[in-house]
Design a protein around this motif. Structure first.
Motif, mmCIF file in Angstrom:
data_model
loop_
_atom_site.group_PDB
_atom_site.id
_atom_site.type_symbol
_atom_site.label_atom_id
_atom_site.label_comp_id
_atom_site.label_asym_id
_atom_site.label_seq_id
_atom_site.Cartn_x
_atom_site.Cartn_y
_atom_site.Cartn_z
ATOM 1 N N THR A 1 0.904 -1.029 0.104
ATOM 2 C CA THR A 1 0.468 -0.287 -0.143
ATOM 3 C C THR A 1 1.007 1.128 0.290
ATOM 4 O OG1 THR A 1 -1.241 -1.122 1.259
ATOM 5 C CG2 THR A 1 -2.169 1.136 0.924
ATOM 6 N N ILE A 2 0.340 2.419 -1.016
ATOM 7 C CA ILE A 2 1.503 3.664 -0.614
ATOM 8 C C ILE A 2 0.691 4.613 -0.764
ATOM 9 C CG2 ILE A 2 2.310 5.559 -2.075
ATOM 10 C CD1 ILE A 2 1.971 1.505 -3.418
ATOM 11 N N GLY A 3 0.719 5.270 1.153
ATOM 12 C CA GLY A 3 0.023 6.437 1.751
ATOM 13 C C GLY A 3 0.256 6.904 1.481
ATOM 14 N N PHE A 4 -0.370 8.844 1.503
ATOM 15 C CA PHE A 4 -0.206 9.941 1.353
ATOM 16 C C PHE A 4 -0.958 11.134 2.454
ATOM 17 C CE2 PHE A 4 -0.479 7.632 -2.904
ATOM 18 C CZ PHE A 4 0.855 8.059 -3.686
ATOM 19 N N LYS A 5 0.222 11.879 2.572
ATOM 20 C CA LYS A 5 -0.327 12.465 4.077
ATOM 21 C C LYS A 5 0.377 13.931 4.319
ATOM 22 C CE LYS A 5 2.407 10.508 7.804
ATOM 23 N NZ LYS A 5 2.378 9.868 9.727
ATOM 24 N N GLN B 1 -5.242 12.654 3.567
ATOM 25 C CA GLN B 1 -4.564 11.909 3.409
ATOM 26 C C GLN B 1 -5.182 11.242 2.530
ATOM 27 O OE1 GLN B 1 -5.065 9.460 6.688
ATOM 28 N NE2 GLN B 1 -7.258 9.456 6.657
ATOM 29 N N TYR B 2 -4.685 9.652 1.789
ATOM 30 C CA TYR B 2 -5.309 9.358 0.609
ATOM 31 C C TYR B 2 -4.084 7.924 0.791
ATOM 32 C CZ TYR B 2 -6.889 13.989 -0.814
ATOM 33 O OH TYR B 2 -7.319 15.350 -0.435
ATOM 34 N N TRP B 3 -4.358 6.415 -0.339
ATOM 35 C CA TRP B 3 -4.210 5.412 -0.579
ATOM 36 C C TRP B 3 -4.331 4.958 -1.647
ATOM 37 C CZ3 TRP B 3 -6.617 5.953 4.443
ATOM 38 C CH2 TRP B 3 -7.475 6.036 4.396
ATOM 39 N N ALA B 4 -3.372 3.785 -1.918
ATOM 40 C CA ALA B 4 -3.880 3.596 -3.432
ATOM 41 C C ALA B 4 -2.843 2.120 -2.810
ATOM 42 C CB ALA B 4 -2.889 3.873 -4.415
ATOM 43 N N THR B 5 -3.519 1.045 -4.138
ATOM 44 C CA THR B 5 -2.891 -0.211 -3.601
ATOM 45 C C THR B 5 -1.341 -0.299 -4.714
ATOM 46 O OG1 THR B 5 -4.840 -0.869 -2.557
ATOM 47 C CG2 THR B 5 -3.105 -2.770 -4.042
ATOM 48 N N THR C 1 4.230 13.739 2.585
ATOM 49 C CA THR C 1 4.991 12.522 2.533
ATOM 50 C C THR C 1 4.182 10.932 1.915
ATOM 51 O OG1 THR C 1 5.347 13.396 4.612
ATOM 52 C CG2 THR C 1 5.511 11.094 4.103
ATOM 53 N N ALA C 2 4.961 10.532 1.168
ATOM 54 C CA ALA C 2 4.408 9.275 0.798
ATOM 55 C C ALA C 2 5.309 8.043 0.829
ATOM 56 C CB ALA C 2 4.576 9.176 -1.082
ATOM 57 N N THR C 3 4.051 6.831 2.017
ATOM 58 C CA THR C 3 4.438 6.048 2.687
ATOM 59 C C THR C 3 4.695 4.352 1.851
ATOM 60 O OG1 THR C 3 4.493 7.146 4.852
ATOM 61 C CG2 THR C 3 4.913 5.403 4.652
ATOM 62 N N GLU D 1 6.073 0.418 7.594
ATOM 63 C CA GLU D 1 6.044 1.654 6.873
ATOM 64 C C GLU D 1 7.655 0.441 6.892
ATOM 65 O OE1 GLU D 1 5.512 1.613 10.471
ATOM 66 O OE2 GLU D 1 4.164 3.458 10.764
ATOM 67 N N ALA D 2 7.595 0.914 5.156
ATOM 68 C CA ALA D 2 9.071 0.113 5.307
ATOM 69 C C ALA D 2 9.741 1.920 4.203
ATOM 70 C CB ALA D 2 8.528 -0.662 3.711
ATOM 71 N N GLY D 3 9.062 2.601 4.020
ATOM 72 C CA GLY D 3 10.010 3.847 2.768
ATOM 73 C C GLY D 3 8.783 4.818 2.479
ATOM 74 N N THR D 4 10.400 6.031 2.602
ATOM 75 C CA THR D 4 9.146 7.633 1.938
ATOM 76 C C THR D 4 9.706 7.617 1.548
ATOM 77 O OG1 THR D 4 10.263 9.189 4.406
ATOM 78 C CG2 THR D 4 8.029 7.888 4.633
ATOM 79 N N ALA D 5 9.374 9.280 0.805
ATOM 80 C CA ALA D 5 9.956 10.422 -0.191
ATOM 81 C C ALA D 5 8.650 11.427 0.021
ATOM 82 C CB ALA D 5 9.583 9.811 -1.642
#
Length: 522
Positions: free
Chosen positions: A291-295, A300-304, A321-323, A330-334
């Motif tokens: 899953t990719i989360g944005f906040k 806040q949003y998310w995508a598969t 912040t994209a997670t 939580e595995a990585g952010t940008a």
């Protein structure tokens, strides 16, 4: 003759229901909104309470408590309008809230939007449909607590030997688009489509109350709450969401709310004022959902993720912040910037430490999946007789992970003991890594290996809420690395004891505790 008049009356009633006209009428202190298709909604002009909800003449609204935002607004300015597209809008305003009920001609759905410029003083923002239990008796069994005996606070009950709670109706936001209750020939469902959670808090795996069965049948959309909340509340436009009335079957989650773009609702951002993010990810563990989360502070949003790529939903402009999540970890952010009408791109890579282990218990994925009682904890209290015995457990390396407890409570199953027979190549200086997904009352692990004891780790992030007894493991992920000096482990039999430590107290399942994600030795 009597039968003739009875038949005639029934026919006239059918005609009245079947051919009622769409529109809004003012009746005393109420607005009455008729969908023209069988749904008639009555809204109090003084406070915005929904006091009647009739479907084909059948009253679905409880008459002792009404359908409300939060626990009722007290007083509000309530107005009505109908636009040129046969869309009726009831607007309910206070100094900090603007709440909308919207009905389209020929549609038995109450579309809803809520704008909040400040969090209510009660500390939670929710829409609660208090419905008639006789008309809609069938809800989730796990949250049916009528005539129950309270066993924890005023929200966990014992009913016919089983634990029940409104919290046990919760579903992760990423999966919770449609939930509801049914009766004979009727269903009432909350729909949270698309970006309906964008102003809520907690991320894709947050869970909150969907239902409570009592003398009323209550169906919720929780927008903000303090129920194991891990981030600050957001304000702004919440939704769109809806209360859909059907003949019983669940409606589609793909609810078309594009017409909201032209309604001029306070705080609502139309599709043309939004952008998207497309991107790639790499380095994730095979077999785990991605899953990719944005906040940011506003949304806040998310995508598969699928096959190394993803596309976000339409997002409000801003810096996010994209997670990258592996499972719920939580595995990585940008960082990514979204502009109206634009399509941004971002690349994410997992930075989760996955050493070559001597042995491991569970998978480092941000959940206790596969551990003892993890398959039950979302729908029942830890004290429930349907749970497997919590222990204390002595776990032998090589046995199934489902014998290792998913949670450890200082006053219930402390300590957890691991036994392991090491070869000569497996001893020496090693690290025991314990990952947790949440903690209560400052609970965290400390270890003893044979005769050696670790130092005591610092207290975890405090969340002022019960967690695992309310059916969730989703708090703040933590990693505890214990460096075992050379000479502690021996060839042959070794014993590792994990204890809950805390500066706080409590009894039974409300004693200091934590939830395991995984345990690894490397």
């Amino acid at each position: 003759m009597a039968n003739f008049f009875k038949l005639l009356f029934g026919l006239l009633l059918y005609i009245e229901v079947a051919f009622a006209a769409f529109g809004v009428t003012s009746s005393g202190n109420n607005f009455v909104v008729d969908s023209g298709a069988g749904l008639v909604t009555t809204i109090n002009k003084s406070n915005g309470d929904l006091t009647s909800l009739k479907f084909n003449g059948k009253e679905l609204q409880d008459q002792s408590k009404f359908t409300q935002l939060s626990s009722g607004l007290g007083s509000a300015t309530v107005t009505s309008s109908i636009n040129n597209n046969n869309i009726a809008i009831i607007t309910i305003r206070t100094s900090t809230i603007t709440h909308y009920y919207i009905v389209r001609s020929g549609t038995n759905t109450l579309y809803i939007g809520t704008y909040a410029s400040a969090e209510p003083s009660v500390g939670e923002l929710r829409f609660i449909a208090r419905l008639s239990k006789s008309a809609l008796p069938n809800g989730p069994v796990a949250s049916e607590m009528n005539n129950g005996q309270s066993i924890e606070g005023t929200d966990v009950y014992l009913v016919n030997g089983q634990t029940r709670s409104k919290f046990y109706s919760s579903v992760r936001f990423i999966e919770d688009q449609v939930h509801g209750v049914t009766g004979s020939g009727v269903g009432a469902y909350i729909i949270v489509p698309g970006i309906g959670y964008e102003s809520s808090s907690g991320g894709p795996f947050f869970r909150d109350i969907d239902n409570q069965g009592s003398v009323q049948q209550e169906v919720y959309f929780y927008m903000n709450s303090g129920h194991e909340q891990t981030e600050s509340y957001r304000t702004g436009f919440f939704g769109p969401y809806a209360l859909a009335i059907t003949t019983g079957s669940a409606p589609s989650a793909s609810l078309d709310t594009s017409f909201f773009d032209n309604l001029g609702l306070q705080g609502y951002v139309s599709a043309s004022g939004r952008g998207t993010v497309r991107g790639s990810y790499s380095g994730t563990l095979s077999g785990l959902p991605v899953t990719i989360g944005f906040k940011n502070s506003a949304a806040q949003y998310w995508a598969t993720g699928n096959g190394g790529s993803f596309t976000s939903p339409l997002m409000k402009p801003g810096t996010y912040t994209a997670t990258l999540f592996e499972g719920e970890l939580e595995a990585g952010t940008a960082t990514v910037n979204v502009n109206a009408g634009g399509s941004a791109s971002v690349s994410l890579r997992s930075n989760v430490s996955r050493p070559s282990t001597i042995w491991s218990i569970g998978t480092a994925d941000g959940t206790p999946a596969g551990l003892l009682n993890a398959d039950k904890i979302e729908r029942m209290h830890p004290s429930d007789t349907r749970m497997s015995q919590w222990g204390p457990v002595t776990f032998n390396i090589g046995t199934s992970a489902n014998q290792f407890p998913m949670a450890q409570f200082k006053d219930v199953n402390n300590p957890t003991t691991i036994k392991w027979s090491a070869s000569s190549s497996q001893i020496g200086a090693r690290t025991l890594r314990i990952r947790t997904t949440e903690a209560f009352a400052g609970g965290r692990p400390a270890i003893t290996v044979n005769s050696w004891s670790s130092s005591l780790p610092a207290a975890p992030t405090n969340i002022d809420s019960r967690g695992v007894t309310r059916g969730t493991w989703r708090g703040v992920n933590a990693v505890y690395d214990f460096s075992i000096p050379s000479g502690v482990l021996v060839s042959g039999s070794n014993t590792i004891q994990i204890n809950v430590i805390s500066g706080s107290s409590g009894s039974q399942f409300l004693s200091p505790n934590f939830v395991y994600d995984s345990v690894e030795l490397f």
